[in-house]
Motif scaffolding. Structure first.
Motif, PDB file in Angstrom:
ATOM      1  N   ASP A 135       0.599  -1.094  -0.056  1.00 34.73           N
ATOM      2  CA  ASP A 135       0.139   0.083  -0.113  1.00 34.73           C
ATOM      3  C   ASP A 135       0.883   1.188   0.127  1.00 34.73           C
ATOM      4  O   ASP A 135       1.712   1.357   0.561  1.00 34.73           O
ATOM      5  N   VAL A 136       0.375   2.134  -0.632  1.00 33.27           N
ATOM      6  CA  VAL A 136       0.793   3.665  -0.566  1.00 33.27           C
ATOM      7  C   VAL A 136      -0.009   4.705  -0.114  1.00 33.27           C
ATOM      8  O   VAL A 136      -1.161   4.678  -0.746  1.00 33.27           O
ATOM      9  N   PRO A 137       0.422   5.502   1.093  1.00 35.43           N
ATOM     10  CA  PRO A 137       1.710   5.157   1.626  1.00 35.43           C
ATOM     11  C   PRO A 137       1.773   4.070   2.476  1.00 35.43           C
ATOM     12  O   PRO A 137       0.622   3.278   2.598  1.00 35.43           O
ATOM     13  N   THR A 138       2.993   3.795   2.788  1.00 38.75           N
ATOM     14  CA  THR A 138       3.237   2.476   3.639  1.00 38.75           C
ATOM     15  C   THR A 138       2.303   2.333   4.863  1.00 38.75           C
ATOM     16  O   THR A 138       2.591   3.258   5.861  1.00 38.75           O
ATOM     17  N   LEU A 139       1.862   1.246   5.045  1.00 35.30           N
ATOM     18  CA  LEU A 139       1.017   1.020   6.401  1.00 35.30           C
ATOM     19  C   LEU A 139       1.893   0.750   7.589  1.00 35.30           C
ATOM     20  O   LEU A 139       2.963  -0.157   7.150  1.00 35.30           O
ATOM     21  N   PRO A 140       1.811   1.209   8.745  1.00 33.86           N
ATOM     22  CA  PRO A 140       2.631   0.820   9.719  1.00 33.86           C
ATOM     23  C   PRO A 140       2.188  -0.701  10.045  1.00 33.86           C
ATOM     24  O   PRO A 140       1.192  -1.067   9.686  1.00 33.86           O
ATOM     25  N   PRO A 141       3.094  -1.510  10.797  1.00 36.28           N
ATOM     26  CA  PRO A 141       2.933  -2.906  10.923  1.00 36.28           C
ATOM     27  C   PRO A 141       1.773  -3.277  11.708  1.00 36.28           C
ATOM     28  O   PRO A 141       1.015  -4.183  11.320  1.00 36.28           O
ATOM     29  N   PRO A 142       1.405  -2.559  12.678  1.00 38.45           N
ATOM     30  CA  PRO A 142       0.107  -2.892  13.469  1.00 38.45           C
ATOM     31  C   PRO A 142      -1.170  -2.686  12.623  1.00 38.45           C
ATOM     32  O   PRO A 142      -2.240  -3.500  12.713  1.00 38.45           O
ATOM     33  N   GLU A 143      -1.140  -1.762  11.832  1.00 37.97           N
ATOM     34  CA  GLU A 143      -2.187  -1.494  11.022  1.00 37.97           C
ATOM     35  C   GLU A 143      -2.260  -2.589   9.845  1.00 37.97           C
ATOM     36  O   GLU A 143      -3.335  -3.083   9.650  1.00 37.97           O
ATOM     37  N   ILE A 144      -1.238  -3.127   9.455  1.00 38.66           N
ATOM     38  CA  ILE A 144      -1.317  -4.118   8.427  1.00 38.66           C
ATOM     39  C   ILE A 144      -1.921  -5.497   9.038  1.00 38.66           C
ATOM     40  O   ILE A 144      -2.696  -6.054   8.423  1.00 38.66           O
ATOM     41  N   GLU A 145      -1.607  -5.705  10.319  1.00 36.41           N
ATOM     42  CA  GLU A 145      -2.133  -6.761  11.017  1.00 36.41           C
ATOM     43  C   GLU A 145      -3.501  -6.790  11.172  1.00 36.41           C
ATOM     44  O   GLU A 145      -4.260  -7.751  11.275  1.00 36.41           O
ATOM     45  N   HIS A 146      -4.119  -5.446  11.557  1.00 38.73           N
ATOM     46  CA  HIS A 146      -5.566  -5.169  11.758  1.00 38.73           C
ATOM     47  C   HIS A 146      -6.287  -5.482  10.414  1.00 38.73           C
ATOM     48  O   HIS A 146      -7.580  -6.236  10.458  1.00 38.73           O
ATOM     49  N   ARG A 147      -5.594  -5.050   9.272  1.00 37.71           N
ATOM     50  CA  ARG A 147      -6.290  -5.369   8.174  1.00 37.71           C
ATOM     51  C   ARG A 147      -6.194  -6.792   7.658  1.00 37.71           C
ATOM     52  O   ARG A 147      -7.273  -7.170   7.008  1.00 37.71           O
TER      53      ARG A 147
END
Length: 281
Positions: A135-147
């Protein structure tokens, strides 16, 4: 009064407005017939206030709507006040993603056509994680895991007591995209094959050899409601889901889906095609 109506609440209100406009009445005239102020009608149509099934039927009577199936569907929409599992993500993820889960939860049938990505409901955890990393802008690791966790929970519609029937068309390009490398890609294709064996899921492939076709430039996600007027289209954009539901839009995307479904391989031939690609990885 609701300050942030959900997509389903907005859609319900929009359908009430369509009925009023079809009857040729203003909000003031409708309010007079119902015995309420004009702003009450406006709030109903904006999804800002709840509407009882009895009031839905009263409005339908004033609007001379004789479509009993549509009236019953609208009554069911407003009678369902339960909170869905997606509400736990309300302060974490963008609202359109929650609206998508709500649409899927209530859909009678789902049809998907994709050219580059594996449909979200069919993605493995590793594949989904790699998609979100791009994704752009780059998602922080915690948000990636939430998604990722949200995407996995959406997949409950595949396994619940009454699974939602799925008809999926996938272009060969999507099957050959190696998100996360060959190992992740192979596991993704094996997962897709396993899902394709379920009785309520039909997966069909459009090979490169099929050439050009209408609708090739986008992903189409079509949710069938309890009546055709409540169908919903989701177009997956880089900034999030975009929902369409006008009569002309529904007709257009049904035509596109039918054309893509027509040129796709049959169910068993598609399974063999996917299996061959998986073995090559």
């Amino acid at each position: 009064m609701r300050t942030h109506p959900t997509g389903r609440q907005l859609r319900f209100g929009a359908e009430l407005r369509k009925l009023r406009e079809h009857a040729g009445l203003t909000a003031t005239e409708a309010g007079r017939l119902l015995g309420v102020q004009q702003n009450q009608i406006s709030n109903m149509e904006a999804g800002r206030v709840g509407v009882s099934p009895e009031r839905v039927r009263a409005l339908a009577g004033h609007y001379s709507c004789a479509d009993e199936a549509l009236i019953a569907a609208l009554c069911e929409m407003t009678a369902d006040r339960t909170r869905g599992w997606w509400d736990e993500y309300r302060e974490i993820l963008p609202a359109p993603l929650l609206d998508l889960a709500e649409v899927e939860h209530h859909a009678q049938r789902l049809r998907t056509a994709v050219t580059v990505h594996i449909p979200g409901l069919f993605q493995t955890v590793e594949h989904a994680r790699e998609v979100f990393r791009q994704d752009v802008p780059t998602l922080p690791p915690p948000e990636i895991e939430h998604r990722v966790s949200f995407r996995v929970k959406r997949q409950t519609v595949l396994y619940r007591k009454q699974p939602t029937p799925q008809h999926v068309v996938i272009h060969e390009a999507a099957l050959r995209m190696q998100f996360g490398g060959s190992k992740v890609a192979r596991a993704q294709l094996e997962h897709l094959l396993a899902l394709s064996e379920l009785p309520d899921i039909s997966v069909h492939v459009i090979p490169f050899a099929a050439g050009s076709f209408a609708g090739s430039g986008q992903s189409i996600y079509y949710s069938h409601g309890p009546v055709p007027q409540l169908d919903t289209i989701n177009l997956d954009q880089s900034h999030g889901p975009v929902f369409l539901d006008t009569d002309s839009q529904l007709e257009k995307y049904q035509v596109l889906l039918r054309r893509m479904e027509t040129i796709a391989l049959g169910r068993e031939e598609s399974r063999s095609f996917i299996h061959t690609i998986a073995l090559s990885l």
